[in-house]
Design a protein around this motif. Structure first.
Motif, mmCIF file in Angstrom:
data_model
loop_
_atom_site.group_PDB
_atom_site.id
_atom_site.type_symbol
_atom_site.label_atom_id
_atom_site.label_comp_id
_atom_site.label_asym_id
_atom_site.label_seq_id
_atom_site.Cartn_x
_atom_site.Cartn_y
_atom_site.Cartn_z
ATOM 1 N N ALA A 24 7.063 -0.260 -3.772
ATOM 2 C CA ALA A 24 6.485 -0.948 -2.729
ATOM 3 C C ALA A 24 5.148 -0.040 -2.275
ATOM 4 O O ALA A 24 4.101 -0.663 -2.028
ATOM 5 N N ASP A 25 4.859 1.138 -2.754
ATOM 6 C CA ASP A 25 3.777 1.836 -2.519
ATOM 7 C C ASP A 25 2.723 1.136 -3.343
ATOM 8 O O ASP A 25 1.446 1.007 -3.072
ATOM 9 N N ARG A 26 3.031 1.000 -4.638
ATOM 10 C CA ARG A 26 2.077 0.526 -5.709
ATOM 11 C C ARG A 26 1.721 -1.139 -5.213
ATOM 12 O O ARG A 26 0.646 -1.422 -5.590
ATOM 13 N N TYR A 27 2.437 -1.567 -4.251
ATOM 14 C CA TYR A 27 1.877 -2.951 -3.878
ATOM 15 C C TYR A 27 1.488 -3.063 -2.336
ATOM 16 O O TYR A 27 1.014 -3.747 -1.806
ATOM 17 N N GLY A 28 1.157 -1.632 -1.997
ATOM 18 C CA GLY A 28 0.294 -1.579 -0.801
ATOM 19 C C GLY A 28 1.106 -1.800 0.401
ATOM 20 O O GLY A 28 0.784 -1.789 1.419
ATOM 21 N N ILE A 29 2.457 -1.645 0.234
ATOM 22 C CA ILE A 29 3.526 -1.907 1.602
ATOM 23 C C ILE A 29 3.452 -0.277 2.258
ATOM 24 O O ILE A 29 3.651 0.622 1.449
ATOM 25 N N ASP A 30 3.448 -0.498 3.465
ATOM 26 C CA ASP A 30 3.729 0.771 4.388
ATOM 27 C C ASP A 30 4.861 1.102 4.231
ATOM 28 O O ASP A 30 5.855 0.536 4.433
ATOM 29 N N ILE A 31 5.059 2.321 3.827
ATOM 30 C CA ILE A 31 6.483 2.891 3.384
ATOM 31 C C ILE A 31 7.194 3.126 4.445
ATOM 32 O O ILE A 31 8.418 2.868 4.686
ATOM 33 N N GLU A 32 6.868 3.539 5.655
ATOM 34 C CA GLU A 32 7.646 3.818 7.027
ATOM 35 C C GLU A 32 8.076 2.427 7.392
ATOM 36 O O GLU A 32 9.221 2.194 8.002
#
Length: 102
Positions: A24-32
């Protein structure tokens, strides 16, 4: 036996959480935001609840115990063996999502 079973599932969940968050981080998604969504989904788990707080100090030891217990009963637990290796490599970079992956 019950404690070993709990730890087997705990470390599997923590690894899955790391992989989901790294992707998700690689796709720019906010992890929280993702974590909050997962907490109310079918993917909820204890490791997700405690994200960022586990030290993983006992992960490899726990998986050695699980492996020995399985060997004693003559069963193979391939995911447990793989999780042991992943926990070993994950320990120094836990929660450091930009460094996650092979």
């Amino acid at each position: 036996m019950c404690k070993a079973a709990n730890n087997l599932v705990l470390w599997a969940c923590l690894i899955a959480d790391h992989e989901a968050f790294a992707l998700a981080d690689r796709y720019g998604i906010d992890i929280e935001v993702l974590r909050q969504a997962l907490l109310i989904s079918s993917a909820t788990n204890g490791a997700l609840t405690l994200w960022g707080k586990q030290t993983m100090a006992w992960a490899e030891d726990d998986m050695v115990i699980v492996g020995a217990m399985a060997d004693k009963k003559g069963i193979g637990l391939p995911q447990a063996g793989l999780n042991r290796e992943i926990c070993r490599s994950l320990l120094p970079r836990r929660y450091d999502l930009e460094k996650y992956g092979i």
